[in-house]
Design a protein around this motif. Structure first.
Motif: not given
Length: 405
Positions: A253-269
């Motif tokens: 349950k403590s595993f971090d399943d938050v997407d902290t990478r997907g938005f980086l693609w949108t921002e950089v591109f």
């Protein structure tokens, strides 16, 4: 002091100096002594690299690099020079950042470990250096600072897990311990929230099993590579859902399943324009982040500045600094060693181990693996070069036997 006898070997000494420098780089803006220690060790490592190139590599007995590398080096220096010209024209030019930040000009330092690895005659000094790194990892866990485990330092040490694992298997040493180490790595990944550690271990083991099964069938190896790339694409495109599914499967349950990478693609591109996709913004280049600006507006706190100097995703970092040209130029030695090793020298167990490790790191550059002058990337380039030496020795072995007969 016997444990540090590996420092007599130049390649192991350079790698260890880079490790120590990275170990002290955590929060360098908050603790000046860490920046000072980082600078001392990283520049000492650069000095040793320079000595190797001027004394050993240029000698008559040095390893003869493949033809592509003789074209690669001039192109590399020309492109680095072009990026430096951009930096000199940058209105925010800062010499300290340019010359002292490992994510800036120093980020090219790891590339030069490729030739040093190719001239490395024995893997044992590196293996002993990795043992010391793992000992430091144990100390990090057992001796927390101010009641807290120093996860960053643990993560730096964790980059030694897989290389130590496959070298141990190859040498048939500490076999039980090295398997336990991988299991411990999975636990530490969950404890520290560095999910990339678990991803690296699981991906490496899966790929090695797949490549071993089809060791003599290159067509199936191509299928394995294509399937891995296909899965990587869907992993990135559906990162949140996949992390949630993985959390549900493992039951932690403590595993971090938050997407902290997907938005980086949108921002950089979204930030890059025109020729910047091909040639980037220079080593001092930054991009604008709407996400971190929103954090500032709503929470009145700097989780990170909205004018971001680096990106957590390795591919995006290279794209930001030097565009697609820099990405392909940076990974060229790694990719060459991987392709040559996996398709032409897969019968050599150590080469297969290293090639699988290289492919694992290349894939993870699209999830994390931010390239800088680090222990991680120095180890990658060093082993890539060493695999070329092993392939050349295997290639020369039949001719040497014929000569002796």
């Amino acid at each position: 002091m016997k444990q540090f006898s590996f420092l007599k070997d130049t390649s192991a000494k350079i790698l260890f100096l880079i490790f120590v420098a990275n170990f002290f780089y955590d929060d360098p803006t908050l603790y000046l002594y860490k920046r000072v220690l980082f600078s001392i060790f990283i520049y000492y490592a650069m000095y040793e690299i320079f000595n190797v190139y001027t004394v050993s590599v240029s000698g008559v007995n040095s390893f003869k690099m493949p033809v592509f590398y003789h074209f690669y080096v001039p192109v590399l220096f020309v492109f680095i020079s072009s990026l430096l010209i951009k930096d000199l024209m940058n209105p925010n030019l800062n010499w300290v950042t340019l010359l002292n930040n490992p994510y800036s000009l120093l980020s090219v330092g790891s590339i030069f470990l490729f030739v040093i690895g190719a001239n490395m005659e024995d893997i044992m000094p590196i293996y002993k250096a990795l043992q010391v790194v793992l000992f430091v990892f144990v100390l990090v866990l057992l001796l927390p600072v101010f009641g807290k485990v120093k996860y960053y330092q643990g993560y730096v040490c964790a980059n030694a897990f897989i290389p130590f694992f496959f070298i141990s298997l190859y040498l048939k040493r500490y076999v039980v311990f090295c398997w336990g180490l991988l299991i411990g790595g999975l636990y530490f990944s969950n404890l520290s929230d560095y999910r990339i550690i678990a991803m690296r271990i699981l991906l490496f083991v899966g790929l090695y099993i797949a490549f071993s099964i089809c060791k003599k069938m290159n067509f199936l190896k191509v299928i394995v590579i294509l399937v891995a790339c296909f899965c990587l694409y869907h992993f990135i495109a559906n990162l949140g859902d996949i992390l949630f599914l993985f959390k549900d499967i493992i039951g932690v349950k403590s595993f971090d399943d938050v997407d902290t990478r997907g938005f980086l693609w949108t921002e950089v591109f979204g930030d890059l324009q025109g020729s910047e996709f091909i040639f980037g913004k220079g080593f001092l280049g930054t991009y604008f982040s709407e996400y971190f600006l929103m954090i500032l507006i709503h929470f009145q706190t700097y989780a990170d500045h909205y004018e971001r100097f680096s990106v957590e995703v390795g591919f995006l970092q290279l794209l930001l600094k030097g565009g697609f040209f820099w990405y392909f130029l940076y990974i060229a030695p790694i990719f060459y060693a991987f392709i040559k090793g996996i398709f032409w020298n897969g019968n050599n167990r150590m080469v297969l181990f290293i090639s699988t490790f290289l492919f694992t790191e290349l894939l993870l550059m699209f999830i994390e693996n931010n390239p800088y002058f680090s222990f991680q990337y120095s180890l990658i380039f060093l082993l890539a070069g060493y695999s070329l030496r092993l392939m050349k020795q295997e290639q020369d072995a039949p001719s040497l036997q014929e000569t002796s007969q």
